[in-house]
Design a protein around this motif. Sequence first.
Motif, mmCIF file in Angstrom:
data_model
loop_
_atom_site.group_PDB
_atom_site.id
_atom_site.type_symbol
_atom_site.label_atom_id
_atom_site.label_comp_id
_atom_site.label_asym_id
_atom_site.label_seq_id
_atom_site.Cartn_x
_atom_site.Cartn_y
_atom_site.Cartn_z
ATOM 1 N N SER A 198 0.856 -1.182 0.000
ATOM 2 C CA SER A 198 0.000 0.000 0.000
ATOM 3 C C SER A 198 0.890 1.229 0.000
ATOM 4 O O SER A 198 2.108 1.152 0.236
ATOM 5 N N LEU A 199 0.283 2.370 -0.248
ATOM 6 C CA LEU A 199 1.026 3.622 -0.248
ATOM 7 C C LEU A 199 1.580 3.935 1.140
ATOM 8 O O LEU A 199 2.550 4.691 1.281
ATOM 9 N N ALA A 200 0.976 3.340 2.147
ATOM 10 C CA ALA A 200 1.455 3.547 3.517
ATOM 11 C C ALA A 200 2.902 3.086 3.675
ATOM 12 O O ALA A 200 3.635 3.619 4.524
ATOM 13 N N ASP A 201 3.327 2.133 2.864
ATOM 14 C CA ASP A 201 4.693 1.627 2.948
ATOM 15 C C ASP A 201 5.706 2.745 2.727
ATOM 16 O O ASP A 201 6.726 2.831 3.412
ATOM 17 N N PHE A 202 5.430 3.586 1.731
ATOM 18 C CA PHE A 202 6.344 4.684 1.426
ATOM 19 C C PHE A 202 6.441 5.652 2.600
ATOM 20 O O PHE A 202 7.533 6.096 2.964
ATOM 21 N N LEU A 203 5.315 5.962 3.204
ATOM 22 C CA LEU A 203 5.316 6.885 4.338
ATOM 23 C C LEU A 203 6.081 6.300 5.524
ATOM 24 O O LEU A 203 6.795 7.012 6.235
ATOM 25 N N THR A 231 1.967 18.240 4.773
ATOM 26 C CA THR A 231 3.229 18.322 4.030
ATOM 27 C C THR A 231 3.678 16.940 3.577
ATOM 28 O O THR A 231 4.137 16.766 2.441
ATOM 29 N N LEU A 232 3.556 15.945 4.451
ATOM 30 C CA LEU A 232 3.911 14.588 4.062
ATOM 31 C C LEU A 232 3.063 14.114 2.881
ATOM 32 O O LEU A 232 3.567 13.451 1.964
ATOM 33 N N VAL A 253 -2.648 10.511 5.955
ATOM 34 C CA VAL A 253 -1.403 10.392 6.714
ATOM 35 C C VAL A 253 -1.692 10.319 8.212
ATOM 36 O O VAL A 253 -1.086 9.535 8.938
ATOM 37 N N LYS A 254 -2.647 11.117 8.660
ATOM 38 C CA LYS A 254 -3.000 11.128 10.083
ATOM 39 C C LYS A 254 -3.542 9.771 10.520
ATOM 40 O O LYS A 254 -3.167 9.248 11.576
ATOM 41 N N ARG A 255 -4.436 9.195 9.709
ATOM 42 C CA ARG A 255 -5.005 7.877 10.063
ATOM 43 C C ARG A 255 -3.914 6.822 10.127
ATOM 44 O O ARG A 255 -3.912 5.968 11.030
ATOM 45 N N LEU A 256 -2.993 6.875 9.177
ATOM 46 C CA LEU A 256 -1.890 5.912 9.186
ATOM 47 C C LEU A 256 -1.038 6.084 10.439
ATOM 48 O O LEU A 256 -0.691 5.100 11.105
ATOM 49 N N ARG A 257 -0.706 7.319 10.759
ATOM 50 C CA ARG A 257 0.121 7.590 11.933
ATOM 51 C C ARG A 257 -0.558 7.089 13.200
ATOM 52 O O ARG A 257 0.087 6.456 14.056
ATOM 53 N N GLN A 258 -1.839 7.326 13.322
ATOM 54 C CA GLN A 258 -2.565 6.888 14.514
ATOM 55 C C GLN A 258 -2.662 5.372 14.563
ATOM 56 O O GLN A 258 -2.556 4.762 15.645
#
Length: 262
Positions: A198-203, A231-232, A253-258
Amino acid sequence: MEKRAIQPCENILRQEIEYNREHKILSSETAVAECLLVRTIELQDAYLELNEKLGSKPPALKVFLGLLLSVAAFWNPDQLKEARSQRKRLEEINSDISSKAFELATLLNQRTAIQNASSFGSGTHYHCINVIVEAAAENHLFSSWVREDLQNLSARFDLKYWPSLGDFVTEISRDASVAEVISHDPITLASTSSRRNSLADFLRALRAAIYENSASNFGQLPDGFKVSDGTLASLTNCALDLPQNAIIDGQYVKRLRQRDRG
């Protein structure tokens, strides 16, 4: 103010492009930098934030943008899909080695039992040292520095002191059966922590790269340095050149971080 914030970032990108071309290296990073340069408008707010947080620390700004280029070039979704494929294949290979080595060990033990109990022999290897010596026959360093001492040891201690060929191969089987495939590269480890692409991998890769280059890890980014979710998202969209139907926003990005924190 916007122009003064954008210019230092884009100057760094242009310097990276010039250096890479001059030295004929890192064409994939050059492509990412070029992609960022044509999307200035989308990155205005991101550059403002980066300049505000890192502009007074010139090496840090350059380091961060360098990390962005590197992660986008080598830990992008396609690269990470291939990394997962390699991990899966390595797991399959270890499984095959375990089962096939166990079969081979069984055959070696059977051959030894027959040769010891009958009047027949096949002139094959019976000592693990013989196998090592023959396998290293083309290794000049082994022949010059190791072989004689190893052969002297085998002459001093008879077979009962050494593992049989079956024992030798059984250990290879056991070792492969308990092997755990894990990346020693912290960025790859972080970006392949989930089983699905998923794109989350890059983050996750970018977040790990920032941490690995922080002052506490002897890097040039200040400890505690964080980039806002918006910004991310902008950096991700532009660095990966995502199509309009695939772009992400700060909420993603926020959901992924949480989720990762939880």
